[in-house]
Design a protein around this motif. Structure first.
Motif, PDB file in Angstrom:
ATOM      1  N   SER A   1       0.826  -1.210   0.000  1.00 60.46           N
ATOM      2  CA  SER A   1       0.000   0.000   0.000  1.00 60.46           C
ATOM      3  C   SER A   1       0.860   1.260   0.000  1.00 60.46           C
ATOM      4  CB  SER A   1      -0.929  -0.010   1.219  1.00 60.46           C
ATOM      5  OG  SER A   1      -1.722   1.156   1.260  1.00 60.46           O
ATOM      6  N   ALA A   2       1.926   1.275   0.821  1.00 58.97           N
ATOM      7  CA  ALA A   2       2.794   2.455   0.877  1.00 58.97           C
ATOM      8  C   ALA A   2       3.471   2.707  -0.462  1.00 58.97           C
ATOM      9  CB  ALA A   2       3.842   2.267   1.975  1.00 58.97           C
ATOM     10  N   PHE A   3       3.964   1.645  -1.099  1.00 57.95           N
ATOM     11  CA  PHE A   3       4.632   1.780  -2.401  1.00 57.95           C
ATOM     12  C   PHE A   3       3.677   2.352  -3.436  1.00 57.95           C
ATOM     13  CE2 PHE A   3       5.971   0.344  -6.556  1.00 57.95           C
ATOM     14  CZ  PHE A   3       7.347   0.462  -6.534  1.00 57.95           C
ATOM     15  N   MET A   4       2.487   1.766  -3.534  1.00 59.29           N
ATOM     16  CA  MET A   4       1.546   2.197  -4.562  1.00 59.29           C
ATOM     17  C   MET A   4       0.973   3.579  -4.265  1.00 59.29           C
ATOM     18  SD  MET A   4       1.881  -0.147  -6.692  1.00 59.29           S
ATOM     19  CE  MET A   4       0.743   0.607  -7.854  1.00 59.29           C
ATOM     20  N   GLU A   5       0.814   3.930  -3.009  1.00 60.29           N
ATOM     21  CA  GLU A   5       0.311   5.268  -2.685  1.00 60.29           C
ATOM     22  C   GLU A   5       1.337   6.341  -3.038  1.00 60.29           C
ATOM     23  OE1 GLU A   5      -2.610   6.162  -2.006  1.00 60.29           O
ATOM     24  OE2 GLU A   5      -3.490   4.185  -1.694  1.00 60.29           O
ATOM     25  N   VAL A   6       2.621   6.040  -2.893  1.00 60.50           N
ATOM     26  CA  VAL A   6       3.641   6.985  -3.338  1.00 60.50           C
ATOM     27  C   VAL A   6       3.588   7.134  -4.853  1.00 60.50           C
ATOM     28  CG1 VAL A   6       6.130   7.407  -3.543  1.00 60.50           C
ATOM     29  CG2 VAL A   6       5.168   6.652  -1.373  1.00 60.50           C
ATOM     30  N   ARG A   7       3.408   5.990  -5.546  1.00 60.69           N
ATOM     31  CA  ARG A   7       3.253   6.052  -7.000  1.00 60.69           C
ATOM     32  C   ARG A   7       2.054   6.912  -7.385  1.00 60.69           C
ATOM     33  NH1 ARG A   7       6.364   5.398 -10.871  1.00 60.69           N
ATOM     34  NH2 ARG A   7       4.589   4.780 -12.142  1.00 60.69           N
ATOM     35  N   ARG A   8       0.935   6.713  -6.684  1.00 62.08           N
ATOM     36  CA  ARG A   8      -0.259   7.512  -6.968  1.00 62.08           C
ATOM     37  C   ARG A   8       0.014   9.000  -6.736  1.00 62.08           C
ATOM     38  NH1 ARG A   8      -5.826   5.891  -5.841  1.00 62.08           N
ATOM     39  NH2 ARG A   8      -5.024   4.383  -4.323  1.00 62.08           N
ATOM     40  N   ALA A   9       0.670   9.309  -5.608  1.00 66.30           N
ATOM     41  CA  ALA A   9       0.920  10.704  -5.264  1.00 66.30           C
ATOM     42  C   ALA A   9       1.881  11.362  -6.250  1.00 66.30           C
ATOM     43  CB  ALA A   9       1.472  10.785  -3.838  1.00 66.30           C
ATOM     44  N   ILE A  10       2.933  10.625  -6.667  1.00 71.77           N
ATOM     45  CA  ILE A  10       3.904  11.187  -7.615  1.00 71.77           C
ATOM     46  C   ILE A  10       3.238  11.487  -8.957  1.00 71.77           C
ATOM     47  CG2 ILE A  10       5.931  10.622  -8.992  1.00 71.77           C
ATOM     48  CD1 ILE A  10       7.049   9.151  -6.580  1.00 71.77           C
ATOM     49  N   GLU A  11       2.464  10.531  -9.463  1.00 67.50           N
ATOM     50  CA  GLU A  11       1.839  10.736 -10.764  1.00 67.50           C
ATOM     51  C   GLU A  11       0.746  11.801 -10.694  1.00 67.50           C
ATOM     52  OE1 GLU A  11       0.650   7.149 -12.659  1.00 67.50           O
ATOM     53  OE2 GLU A  11       2.522   6.089 -12.201  1.00 67.50           O
ATOM     54  N   THR A  12       0.034  11.842  -9.582  1.00 64.22           N
ATOM     55  CA  THR A  12      -0.980  12.890  -9.419  1.00 64.22           C
ATOM     56  C   THR A  12      -0.333  14.262  -9.354  1.00 64.22           C
ATOM     57  OG1 THR A  12      -2.460  11.365  -8.256  1.00 64.22           O
ATOM     58  CG2 THR A  12      -2.864  13.713  -7.967  1.00 64.22           C
ATOM     59  N   LEU A  13       0.802  14.355  -8.648  1.00 62.84           N
ATOM     60  CA  LEU A  13       1.511  15.633  -8.565  1.00 62.84           C
ATOM     61  C   LEU A  13       1.987  16.070  -9.947  1.00 62.84           C
ATOM     62  CD1 LEU A  13       2.750  17.927  -6.937  1.00 62.84           C
ATOM     63  CD2 LEU A  13       4.759  16.471  -6.556  1.00 62.84           C
ATOM     64  N   ALA A  14       2.546  15.130 -10.714  1.00 67.47           N
ATOM     65  CA  ALA A  14       2.996  15.480 -12.070  1.00 67.47           C
ATOM     66  C   ALA A  14       1.822  15.944 -12.921  1.00 67.47           C
ATOM     67  CB  ALA A  14       3.680  14.275 -12.713  1.00 67.47           C
ATOM     68  N   LEU A  15       0.681  15.306 -12.736  1.00 68.71           N
ATOM     69  CA  LEU A  15      -0.516  15.691 -13.482  1.00 68.71           C
ATOM     70  C   LEU A  15      -0.968  17.094 -13.097  1.00 68.71           C
ATOM     71  CD1 LEU A  15      -2.343  14.242 -15.563  1.00 68.71           C
ATOM     72  CD2 LEU A  15      -3.849  13.636 -13.662  1.00 68.71           C
ATOM     73  N   ARG A  16      -0.932  17.385 -11.787  1.00 71.52           N
ATOM     74  CA  ARG A  16      -1.350  18.717 -11.327  1.00 71.52           C
ATOM     75  C   ARG A  16      -0.376  19.786 -11.805  1.00 71.52           C
ATOM     76  NH1 ARG A  16      -6.552  17.977 -10.440  1.00 71.52           N
ATOM     77  NH2 ARG A  16      -6.959  16.349  -8.892  1.00 71.52           N
ATOM     78  N   GLN A  17       0.918  19.470 -11.804  1.00 68.03           N
ATOM     79  CA  GLN A  17       1.908  20.439 -12.283  1.00 68.03           C
ATOM     80  C   GLN A  17       1.688  20.733 -13.765  1.00 68.03           C
ATOM     81  OE1 GLN A  17       5.447  18.277 -11.204  1.00 68.03           O
ATOM     82  NE2 GLN A  17       5.716  19.394  -9.274  1.00 68.03           N
ATOM     83  N   ASN A  18       1.442  19.691 -14.531  1.00 66.90           N
ATOM     84  CA  ASN A  18       1.187  19.887 -15.955  1.00 66.90           C
ATOM     85  C   ASN A  18      -0.103  20.667 -16.175  1.00 66.90           C
ATOM     86  OD1 ASN A  18       1.856  19.162 -18.842  1.00 66.90           O
ATOM     87  ND2 ASN A  18      -0.174  18.223 -18.672  1.00 66.90           N
ATOM     88  N   ASN A  19      -1.090  20.424 -15.326  1.00 65.50           N
ATOM     89  CA  ASN A  19      -2.359  21.137 -15.449  1.00 65.50           C
ATOM     90  C   ASN A  19      -2.170  22.634 -15.221  1.00 65.50           C
ATOM     91  OD1 ASN A  19      -5.220  21.369 -15.700  1.00 65.50           O
ATOM     92  ND2 ASN A  19      -5.386  21.438 -13.475  1.00 65.50           N
TER      93      ASN A  19
END
Length: 467
Positions: free
Chosen positions: A143-161
């Motif tokens: 769960s910790a590994f995948m939640e970091v993956r989720r947070a990193i990709e979401t952050l990249a998405l928000r930055q691009n937005n």
């Protein structure tokens, strides 16, 4: 040769600029290995298991002879009145004694041997409990590994937005200057940019929290994380998984041993009403410091004892043992119902996650086409800036849903293994030093004092830092 020269030149430039070469991406298996190796919870429960192992040693020791010693130095003094003169005469004597006492229980109705069997069942139950803790640790790592993956990709998405909306705002302002759009279009873009920046701040906070959870569960902060290339292998149907869980789940195995120990507890309670026969021998030496007199000698005899009346205590203990057995049986029955239910729920969650991922893939494809078309139409004046922002927001939502669907699918797949009782280092074939629960037990089960076995035990304890 030219390629090698170029590579060396680029490496030199990086080193001269103080840049580090990128490290290898960390996989999910690496994270799970870290969680297993650094878990304080596992270490705590391993100590619980070692304590249970010692219960077997103590039960074995009860079958052996007990040898003890005692010593005494005393001074006796007093006064004696003469019947003739009536005067008191004082006296004092100093004596010392030392003795040995040996005893051996010959018969106790089988209480001690039953205690050994009960302790062994407790050890097996505790071992299964340790496997359950191992599963908890590894699922938290997933769960910790995948939640970091989720947070990193979401952050990249928000930055691009934020970047895209910023460009849209600048374009709207330029078009406003030439009279192609109204002030409303510019204000809409400004509002969307402010909202995007707010969501970006939230994504940064979520990543910070995910990193802290990763450090707590894996033992270090995350680096570059590589997304899992495939899901773990699981049975094709929930019924197959339920059958495996009922046979192999550590919680069920633990309670089965607890039921067996409770059954033995009833027999132990019955032996409390049996007589006890023990062999006892003593040998001692007494000497007086005031004279050369001294005595030495010993005794050997059989001692018999047994209960007659203890206020109903023994009967209460027996009834209590039956109640404990019934409690363990009820817990086992409850587990045989709740664990298959958990397996079924895990499969349902996995199917939902798989369907959500397939739908999100299609949603992203369609939203991408719609956004690109809307943006092109806006350049021709057929669409407003608000239309472009709406299309961009739909694409953003679709990509965010896709990210979450991938993460949820992976966690759901490992949750299926967890409910089956197969989320262990052995089943996952993790490259970690395996903890052998039988190693310590084999060294202490015969209750060693000082021997080759005792030396091996001390070596293991020092290696674990327990001495």
């Amino acid at each position: 040769m030219a390629r090698k020269t170029l590579t060396r030149w680029m490496t030199g430039v990086c080193l001269a600029a103080g840049l580090a070469m990128p490290a290898a991406a960390e996989t999910l298996a690496d994270a799970l290995a870290g969680a297993y190796n650094t878990s304080g919870l596992l270490e705590q429960n391993r100590a619980v298991l070692r304590a249970a192992d010692e219960d077997v040693a103590q039960a074995v020791a009860a079958l052996r002879p007990v040898l003890s010693w005692s010593g005494d130095i005393s001074r006796n003094y007093g006064e004696t009145r003469s019947a003739i003169t009536g005067n008191y005469t004082g006296s004092a004597t100093d004596t010392a004694s030392i003795g040995l006492v040996a005893s051996l229980v010959l018969f106790d109705g089988g209480n001690n041997r039953l205690s050994i069997d009960a302790a062994k069942e407790a050890v097996l139950a505790t071992r299964s409990g340790l496997v359950s803790v191992e599963q908890d640790v590894l699922l938290r790592g997933v769960s910790a590994f995948m939640e970091v993956r989720r947070a990193i990709e979401t952050l990249a998405l928000r930055q691009n937005n934020v970047r895209v909306i910023g460009e849209e705002l600048r374009a709207a302002e330029d078009r406003f200057e030439v009279g192609e759009v109204t002030r409303t279009d510019v204000a809409s873009a400004e509002a969307r940019l402010a909202a995007a920046r707010s969501l970006l701040a939230a994504a940064e906070g979520a990543l910070a929290q995910a990193r802290e959870e990763y450090r707590a569960s894996v033992g270090r902060l995350p680096g570059s994380l590589q997304s899992p290339s495939s899901l773990p292998r699981i049975p094709a149907t929930a019924d197959q998984a339920k059958a495996i869980a009922l046979r192999d789940h550590p919680d069920i195995i633990q309670v089965q041993h607890q039921v067996a120990a409770a059954e033995i507890g009833i027999a132990i309670a019955q032996t409390n009403m049996s007589p006890t026969v023990s062999l006892r021998g003593t040998y001692g030496y007494d000497e007086s410091f005031d004279s050369e007199a001294g005595t030495r000698g010993g005794t050997v005899g059989l001692n018999f004892s047994g209960p007659i009346y203890q206020g109903g205590q023994l009967s209460s203990i027996k009834r209590q043992a039956h109640a404990s057995r019934d409690q363990s049986r009820a817990a086992l029955l409850q587990l045989t119902k709740s664990i298959p239910q958990a397996v079924g729920n895990a499969y349902a969650n996995l199917r939902v996650a798989q369907a959500a991922r397939a739908a999100s893939d299609e949603q992203v494809r369609a939203a991408t086409v719609a956004f690109r078309g809307t943006r092109e139409e806006a350049t021709l004046g057929a669409r407003t800036t608000l239309d472009v922002l709406d299309a961009e927001q739909e694409l953003l939502d679709a990509r965010n849903t896709q990210i979450s669907a991938v993460v949820d699918e992976t966690i759901a797949a490992y949750s299926v293994l967890y409910t089956m009782g197969q989320l262990t280092t052995e089943d996952l074939a993790l490259n970690v030093p395996r903890y052998d629960p039988a190693e310590y037990y084999n060294l202490v089960k015969s209750a060693p004092v000082q021997s080759r076995q005792g030396e091996d035990l001390n070596r293991i304890l020092k290696a674990m830092g327990k001495q």
